[in-house]
Structure formats: C-alpha cells, structure tokens
Design a protein around this motif. Structure first.
Motif, PDB file in Angstrom:
ATOM      1  N   VAL A 251      -1.134  74.776  31.349  1.00  0.00           N
ATOM      2  CA  VAL A 251      -1.866  73.643  30.795  1.00  0.00           C
ATOM      3  C   VAL A 251      -1.374  72.333  31.401  1.00  0.00           C
ATOM      4  O   VAL A 251      -2.163  71.422  31.674  1.00  0.00           O
ATOM      5  CB  VAL A 251      -1.742  73.625  29.261  1.00  0.00           C
ATOM      6  CG1 VAL A 251      -2.182  72.279  28.687  1.00  0.00           C
ATOM      7  CG2 VAL A 251      -2.578  74.739  28.651  1.00  0.00           C
ATOM      8  N   ALA A 252      -0.056  72.222  31.647  1.00  0.00           N
ATOM      9  CA  ALA A 252       0.516  70.971  32.152  1.00  0.00           C
ATOM     10  C   ALA A 252      -0.075  70.568  33.505  1.00  0.00           C
ATOM     11  O   ALA A 252      -0.598  69.450  33.645  1.00  0.00           O
ATOM     12  CB  ALA A 252       2.036  71.084  32.221  1.00  0.00           C
ATOM     13  N   LEU A 254      -2.810  71.600  34.796  1.00  0.00           N
ATOM     14  CA  LEU A 254      -4.248  71.438  34.622  1.00  0.00           C
ATOM     15  C   LEU A 254      -4.579  70.043  34.118  1.00  0.00           C
ATOM     16  O   LEU A 254      -5.459  69.355  34.651  1.00  0.00           O
ATOM     17  CB  LEU A 254      -4.765  72.500  33.644  1.00  0.00           C
ATOM     18  CG  LEU A 254      -6.255  72.451  33.299  1.00  0.00           C
ATOM     19  CD1 LEU A 254      -7.089  72.656  34.547  1.00  0.00           C
ATOM     20  CD2 LEU A 254      -6.598  73.480  32.251  1.00  0.00           C
ATOM     21  N   LEU A 255      -3.858  69.577  33.097  1.00  0.00           N
ATOM     22  CA  LEU A 255      -4.092  68.239  32.562  1.00  0.00           C
ATOM     23  C   LEU A 255      -3.734  67.168  33.590  1.00  0.00           C
ATOM     24  O   LEU A 255      -4.417  66.145  33.704  1.00  0.00           O
ATOM     25  CB  LEU A 255      -3.275  68.043  31.280  1.00  0.00           C
ATOM     26  CG  LEU A 255      -3.658  68.942  30.095  1.00  0.00           C
ATOM     27  CD1 LEU A 255      -2.728  68.681  28.917  1.00  0.00           C
ATOM     28  CD2 LEU A 255      -5.105  68.708  29.685  1.00  0.00           C
ATOM     29  N   LEU A 256      -2.657  67.414  34.341  1.00  0.00           N
ATOM     30  CA  LEU A 256      -2.235  66.443  35.350  1.00  0.00           C
ATOM     31  C   LEU A 256      -3.290  66.293  36.445  1.00  0.00           C
ATOM     32  O   LEU A 256      -3.650  65.178  36.841  1.00  0.00           O
ATOM     33  CB  LEU A 256      -0.902  66.875  35.956  1.00  0.00           C
ATOM     34  CG  LEU A 256      -0.320  65.972  37.048  1.00  0.00           C
ATOM     35  CD1 LEU A 256      -0.014  64.598  36.487  1.00  0.00           C
ATOM     36  CD2 LEU A 256       0.937  66.590  37.641  1.00  0.00           C
ATOM     37  N   GLN A 258      -6.475  67.062  36.241  1.00  0.00           N
ATOM     38  CA  GLN A 258      -7.692  66.483  35.688  1.00  0.00           C
ATOM     39  C   GLN A 258      -7.574  64.962  35.576  1.00  0.00           C
ATOM     40  O   GLN A 258      -8.517  64.227  35.868  1.00  0.00           O
ATOM     41  CB  GLN A 258      -7.988  67.090  34.315  1.00  0.00           C
ATOM     42  CG  GLN A 258      -8.565  68.495  34.386  1.00  0.00           C
ATOM     43  CD  GLN A 258      -8.916  69.044  33.019  1.00  0.00           C
ATOM     44  OE1 GLN A 258      -8.417  68.563  31.998  1.00  0.00           O
ATOM     45  NE2 GLN A 258      -9.765  70.059  32.988  1.00  0.00           N
ATOM     46  N   ALA A 259      -6.392  64.487  35.143  1.00  0.00           N
ATOM     47  CA  ALA A 259      -6.177  63.041  35.066  1.00  0.00           C
ATOM     48  C   ALA A 259      -6.242  62.412  36.454  1.00  0.00           C
ATOM     49  O   ALA A 259      -6.821  61.332  36.634  1.00  0.00           O
ATOM     50  CB  ALA A 259      -4.831  62.761  34.398  1.00  0.00           C
ATOM     51  N   ARG A 262      -9.853  62.185  37.578  1.00  0.00           N
ATOM     52  CA  ARG A 262     -10.570  61.075  36.941  1.00  0.00           C
ATOM     53  C   ARG A 262     -10.212  59.737  37.599  1.00  0.00           C
ATOM     54  O   ARG A 262     -11.067  58.877  37.791  1.00  0.00           O
ATOM     55  CB  ARG A 262     -10.268  61.046  35.449  1.00  0.00           C
ATOM     56  CG  ARG A 262     -10.952  62.144  34.646  1.00  0.00           C
ATOM     57  CD  ARG A 262     -10.889  61.857  33.163  1.00  0.00           C
ATOM     58  NE  ARG A 262      -9.515  61.882  32.683  1.00  0.00           N
ATOM     59  CZ  ARG A 262      -8.921  62.963  32.178  1.00  0.00           C
ATOM     60  NH1 ARG A 262      -9.586  64.108  32.113  1.00  0.00           N
ATOM     61  NH2 ARG A 262      -7.681  62.918  31.744  1.00  0.00           N
TER      62      ARG A 262
END
Length: 268
Positions: A251-252, A254-256, A258-259, A262
């Motif tokens: 998850v870590a 993945l979130l990084l 995605q940020a 963006r």
C-alpha cells in the motif's frame, strides 16, 4: 473487501488441530496480535521481507530499463508493424508462467543451453561449468523475463498517444534530440512509467513460482513463506498475518506513486 476481511480476522486467531485449523474468529475476546509479533520478531521473516522488496524493486527497475526502449521503438513504428510487435510481446501470455519458468531451468542449469553455448565458444571450462540455477541471479533473470511484458504494455499504451509533433517542433527550434526527449517525451510518458512500475512491483513482491523453481526450496521470500505456512505447517493464522503484512507493504508505494502521478499531472 470480503476476502481481505476474512484474512484479517483469521490473522488475529491462533492455530488449532481441526477443520478449519484456526480458532473461532467470531470470538472477539480471543483475538490478539500474537501472530504479527511472532512474524516481526522472527529473523526468517525479516529476511523474507527484505528479499521480496529487494527482488521486486530491482525487477521493476530492470524491466523499466529494458522495456522503455522497446515500447519507445514500438510507438515510432507504422501502425501495421505495431500490431505485429505488440503480438510478439503478448505471445508469452499464451503459455503458462509455470511452463515458461520450467523452460528457464533448461537454460540456466549447469548443463543448460547457456553453458553449452559458452563452452562451445571457449569462454568456460565444460568440465566445470558455472552454476547459475538456484542463485540470486537466476531468480532475478526469471522475474525480469516473466514480468517484462507488464512493463512494456502500459508504456506502449502511453507512448503511442504522445503527439510526436511536439518533439519535432523542439528539434526544429534547435533542441538536440537528447534534450527534446528529456524535456518533452519523458515527462509525457511518466503515467506509463508509474503504471508499469506498479504492475511489476506489486505482484513481484508476492511471487512464489519463480523463487521456488529457480532459487530452490531454501530461497526465502514472502510468497514462499506464505505457501509454507499454509500447505506445510497448516498454520493459517500466521499465513494470513503474512498476507496482511504483505498488503500493508504494498500500500505504501502504491499511495506514494499515486501522489506522484497527481503532482506530475497537475504540473503538466
């Protein structure tokens, strides 16, 4: 979410002799974090975690280094040739990854085709060929071979949509090809790069077939430990805890990413 919640509930139970081989997950008073404490305090699992992240990260970077030039070249080809090249990339998916990995054994073993070719060229001693199979290098080769299409396809899908007249305009205005690539093509291809990294890194972290066949039974990764706990030890609570920890690890990044995606999209 249902399978995830079931795995989370089982990870909070303890192993028992029975069917199913774990205590009642609906008895909330007996739920605890003992399995997680046991995993995080076990050097074997720490090694498995390190190997999984290391192999997945290097696999992702190697696939990017190999896949980007291939996807770039495919995007520059005429449409009628792109279809043939795309079919060549997809063709390995028509064969099971298990069969493809078994084929890698015939290439990497001491009497395999690679050593035979090197011996015929006089580059190695045929009486004492180097052992590639059951090494870290063998696992890395097998991982890159299996996951390279997952990097090429999103890169190609992104690069083929780029307006190449922008790069041509930059060259017409005096920018050398390298600068035109770095300042125009590469920023526009970031979404494909991030997608490819995610598609490779996430499944590579939990890979089981490649490290088992090419690394040997003693090669430790989270995927192999997960299978051992489920099928050999029948310790489903510990195996579920390993799966939940693996998910948390994935998850870590993945979130990084995605940020980062963006931010790049907003900047462009």
């Amino acid at each position: 979410m249902a399978p995830l919640l079931v795995s989370l509930a089982i990870s909070l139970t303890h192993a028992v002799d029975g069917v199913p081989p774990y205590s009642n997950p609906l008895d909330w008073r007996a739920l605890n974090l003992d399995n997680y404490r046991s995993i995080l305090g076990d050097n074997l699992y720490v090694l498995a975690l390190w190997n999984s992240v290391r192999i997945a990260a290097t696999t992702s970077l190697l696939c990017l280094a190999l896949g980007y030039p291939m996807a770039y070249a495919m995007a520059l080809e005429p449409p009628h040739r792109r279809h043939l090249l795309l079919m060549a990339i997809i063709l390995p998916f028509f064969t099971s990854s298990l069969i493809r990995t078994f084929a890698m054994i015939n290439l990497l073993k001491e009497t395999g085709l690679i050593n035979q070719a090197l011996a015929s060229l006089g580059l190695i001693d045929p009486a004492h060929p180097p052992s590639i199979l059951y090494t870290d290098a063998a696992v890395q080769i097998g991982m890159v071979y299996n996951y390279l299409p997952f990097m090429i396809l999103p890169l190609y899908a992104n690069l083929v949509k780029i307006d190449w007249s922008l790069a041509e305009a930059a060259r017409d205005l005096g920018a050398p090809p390298r600068q035109a690539f770095l300042r125009i093509v590469l920023p526009l291809s970031w979404p494909g790069i991030l997608s490819g990294l995610l598609l490779v890194f996430i499944p590579a972290c939990g890979e089981y077939v490649v490290p088992t066949l090419l690394g040997g039974q003693n090669y430790v990764m989270l995927g192999t430990q997960l299978a051992n706990e489920f099928f050999q030890n029948r310790d489903w609570p510990t195996a579920s805890a390993v799966a939940i920890l693996l998910l948390a690890i994935l998850v870590a990044p993945l979130l990084l990413l995605q940020a980062l995606a963006r931010r790049l999209e907003a900047a462009s």
